[in-house]
Design an enzyme around this catalytic site. Sequence first.
Site, PDB file in Angstrom:
ATOM      1  N   SER A 129      12.529  -0.476  17.063  1.00 26.83           N
ATOM      2  CA  SER A 129      11.299  -0.650  17.838  1.00 26.83           C
ATOM      3  C   SER A 129      10.086  -0.576  16.922  1.00 26.83           C
ATOM      4  O   SER A 129      10.086   0.174  15.931  1.00 26.83           O
ATOM      5  CB  SER A 129      11.210   0.467  18.880  1.00 26.83           C
ATOM      6  N   TYR A 153      11.581  10.051  20.964  1.00 28.05           N
ATOM      7  CA  TYR A 153      12.234   8.759  21.175  1.00 28.05           C
ATOM      8  C   TYR A 153      12.056   7.867  19.940  1.00 28.05           C
ATOM      9  O   TYR A 153      13.022   7.304  19.406  1.00 28.05           O
ATOM     10  CB  TYR A 153      11.664   8.063  22.424  1.00 28.05           C
ATOM     11  N   LYS A 157      14.792   6.272  16.833  1.00 28.25           N
ATOM     12  CA  LYS A 157      14.898   4.895  16.314  1.00 28.25           C
ATOM     13  C   LYS A 157      14.808   4.904  14.786  1.00 28.25           C
ATOM     14  O   LYS A 157      15.599   4.251  14.098  1.00 28.25           O
ATOM     15  CB  LYS A 157      13.785   4.018  16.908  1.00 28.25           C
TER      16      LYS A 157
END
Length: 344
Positions: A129, A153, A157
């Site tokens: 991302s 979060y 990644k």
Amino acid sequence: MTKRIVVTGGAGYIGSHVCVELLAGGAAALVIDNFSNAHPEALNRIRELAPGDLEVLERDLADPAQSEDIISAVRDFNPDGAVHLAGLKAVGESVTEPARYYRTNLGAALTLIEALDAADAKNLVFSSSATVYGDRNESPVDESGLTGPTNPYGRTKLFIEDIVRDIAHSDNRWRIVNLRYFNPVGAHASGRIGEDPNDIPNNLFPFIAQVAVGRRDKLQVFGGDYPTPDGTGVRDYIHVTDLARGHVAALDYLAAKKTGGAVDINLGTGKGVSVLEAVAAFKRASNRDIPYDIAPRRDGDIAEIYANADLAQKLLGWRAEKTLEDMCADHWRWQSQNPEGYQS
Ligand code: UD1
């Protein structure tokens, strides 16, 4: 075209679109999904849009008790490679439940890596991302931009990117692409598959779509005083079908690649769009009113980020083709034909 592909999280929003593009191109897919944030009906819709060789394994990649099973099912499938999308993705939840995010996202990735290793299928496309860039770069941001995600979060990644870089470094038979998505929106042009958020949507497009369809009263625009042309946040929205095709292009690139290694590639349009521009475009596409208030800035948001997407063009021969109008029209078709998502 790479032939046999494991797609983790294949019933989800992005995964369902990846499956359609893979199957339409003649590939076989093995979906591994635990349906924690996906609906089994998505699989019926995938089959309807792209009949072909689709197998499904309902398992939790993050559960150690299920890993033996998963590893042997992947070996039996005899894959050429995998697209790894399974994981938790709600930023706010990751702040309140970081341990669950780290356990789930890192655990799932490690189990898949082990399974691919056992199956001797060392081509991997990972769903990363643009969130890995955090707030440290001027836009357009290219892949050499500084990383520094601002929430757990985003760190999952980046950590998975780091893990696969180490794996590629340890064994040059691994060929890996980390795809750094900007903001995926829209839906399949048929209106049959799309994003189906469990709760109140966190992201802009699903929220706008629910206001347009009458499920919510009005949109809160988070911040009207950013240093951007109209004061609202600017992002690089990319049509989910373009994004899905980027995965197919990445698998083809890996299949043809002579050398091992891991490479990071942005998937975006290269164009910044403000919140108010997105609202206006959605209003035109839906012919519905989208009432909004300008609200305070959301914690952790940045003013502006959009991609330099030149590397995807150079390495994958891919670039985004769909317009903001397409994104809104297709998102609206999905929302209006499935007002309650797959429950409708
Ligand atoms: C968010 C996540 C990012 C994740 C991405 C997935 C944060 C801080 N970042 O990105 O990690 O990878 O989703 O697509 O949550 N907005 C409103 N009102 C709303 C919702 C959003 O004004 O109700 C604005 C935001 O302030 C932002 C823009 O719309 O300017 C886009 O927001 P969103 O869709 O949540 O995406 P990101 O914040 O870019």
